[in-house]
Design a protein around this motif. Structure first.
Motif, PDB file in Angstrom:
ATOM      1  N   ILE A 130      77.476 115.061  21.578  1.00 11.73           N
ATOM      2  CA  ILE A 130      77.381 113.901  22.462  1.00 11.73           C
ATOM      3  C   ILE A 130      76.658 112.799  21.699  1.00 11.73           C
ATOM      4  O   ILE A 130      75.532 113.000  21.243  1.00 11.73           O
ATOM      5  N   ALA A 165      74.465 112.847  30.243  1.00 11.75           N
ATOM      6  CA  ALA A 165      74.557 113.805  29.141  1.00 11.75           C
ATOM      7  C   ALA A 165      73.597 114.970  29.334  1.00 11.75           C
ATOM      8  O   ALA A 165      73.876 116.099  28.913  1.00 11.75           O
ATOM      9  N   ARG A 190      73.027 116.643  31.808  1.00  7.81           N
ATOM     10  CA  ARG A 190      73.556 117.667  32.701  1.00  7.81           C
ATOM     11  C   ARG A 190      74.120 118.845  31.921  1.00  7.81           C
ATOM     12  O   ARG A 190      74.260 119.945  32.445  1.00  7.81           O
ATOM     13  N   ARG A 191      74.429 118.616  30.663  1.00  6.58           N
ATOM     14  CA  ARG A 191      74.928 119.676  29.793  1.00  6.58           C
ATOM     15  C   ARG A 191      73.760 120.492  29.251  1.00  6.58           C
ATOM     16  O   ARG A 191      72.870 119.963  28.594  1.00  6.58           O
ATOM     17  N   THR A 192      73.761 121.781  29.529  1.00  5.64           N
ATOM     18  CA  THR A 192      72.703 122.650  29.037  1.00  5.64           C
ATOM     19  C   THR A 192      72.903 122.919  27.547  1.00  5.64           C
ATOM     20  O   THR A 192      74.007 123.244  27.111  1.00  5.64           O
ATOM     21  N   ASN A 193      71.826 122.774  26.780  1.00  7.75           N
ATOM     22  CA  ASN A 193      71.853 123.057  25.344  1.00  7.75           C
ATOM     23  C   ASN A 193      72.910 122.247  24.594  1.00  7.75           C
ATOM     24  O   ASN A 193      73.545 122.735  23.652  1.00  7.75           O
ATOM     25  N   ALA A 194      73.110 121.012  25.029  1.00 10.14           N
ATOM     26  CA  ALA A 194      74.067 120.147  24.347  1.00 10.14           C
ATOM     27  C   ALA A 194      73.524 119.733  22.974  1.00 10.14           C
ATOM     28  O   ALA A 194      72.315 119.689  22.749  1.00 10.14           O
ATOM     29  N   GLU A 213      75.982 127.306  26.991  1.00  9.76           N
ATOM     30  CA  GLU A 213      75.438 126.614  28.159  1.00  9.76           C
ATOM     31  C   GLU A 213      75.011 127.606  29.235  1.00  9.76           C
ATOM     32  O   GLU A 213      74.157 127.302  30.056  1.00  9.76           O
ATOM     33  N   ARG A 214      75.628 128.801  29.237  1.00 14.17           N
ATOM     34  CA  ARG A 214      75.310 129.815  30.234  1.00 14.17           C
ATOM     35  C   ARG A 214      75.752 131.172  29.713  1.00 14.17           C
ATOM     36  O   ARG A 214      76.571 131.269  28.792  1.00 14.17           O
TER      37      ARG A 214
END
Length: 222
Positions: A5, A53, A55-59, A136-137
């Motif tokens: 990102i 941006a 909102r994305r986990t571990n982006a 992300e999960r």
């Protein structure tokens, strides 16, 4: 390298609560990029794009400022406790091909059997992965599991290149159980059905006795 990102910001040279407040009014977020033993870089980022941006986990982020840019991941996010707006972000610089440790949320997927419900024992897991492949999960499959069964760490299907950190193979990640209220409801329903059955049998018995008495009466009259 996985897609990153990109956030385009500016170097910031002024500091303090008043400066940060003015930045937020101007729809900007103050941020700091830490780079190991090197001096951190102070930037200001666009509020709307950055908030979305996050909102994305571990982006993985490419942060541009002036003619320079850094590859980074989020280290910490400070939010206003009332308005919940982002007030400050700490990033940590990473390098392509580097492996880092991140915290990942756990989700139970699938449907257990009967009245059983999945309870997540570990809400998050610490993993080590390449910066280009940060999960992300992590999903724990509970499809068809019965009361008393568990999903252990060794049962998890991890993305390629992802390793669990500080956890044993036999540590329980998700437990499948029938909730106590469900068990109580089942017992109550069973008791109710039993009581209704007994009442019905009693009513039938009384009806039979009444019919017999009526028959005896008819016989005496004759």
């Amino acid at each position: 390298m996985a897609n990153t990102i990109t956030l385009s910001g500016e170097v910031r040279t002024e500091f303090g609560k008043g400066v940060a407040r003015r930045m937020r009014v101007a729809q900007q977020i103050p941020a700091t990029i830490y780079a190991g033993g090197n001096e951190p870089v102070f930037v200001k980022l666009p509020m709307k794009e950055t908030t979305l941006a996050l909102r994305r986990t571990n982006a993985l982020f490419t942060i541009e400022y002036g003619k320079d840019s850094k590859l980074a991941v989020v280290k910490d996010v400070q939010r206003n406790p009332v308005k919940r707006i982002v007030e400050h972000i700490d990033f940590y610089e990473v390098k392509a091909g580097e492996k880092i440790e991140v915290t990942v949320p756990v989700f139970a997927v699938g449907t257990p059997k009967g009245a059983a419900v999945a309870f997540v024992d570990m809400q998050t897991l610490l993993v080590r992965a390449d910066v280009a492949n940060l999960p992300e999960r992590i999903d724990a499959n509970v499809e068809g599991l019965q009361d008393g069964e568990k999903v252990f760490a060794k049962d998890l299907e991890l993305p390629e290149g992802v390793e669990l950190v500080d956890i044993k193979d036999d540590d329980s990640v998700v437990s499948v159980e029938i909730p106590e209220d469900a068990t109580a409801s089942t017992a109550e329903a069973t008791e109710t059905e039993g009581a209704e059955g007994e009442a019905a049998e009693g009513a039938e018995g009384e009806a039979a006795d009444g019919d017999a008495a009526a028959a005896d009466g008819d016989a005496e009259e004759k």
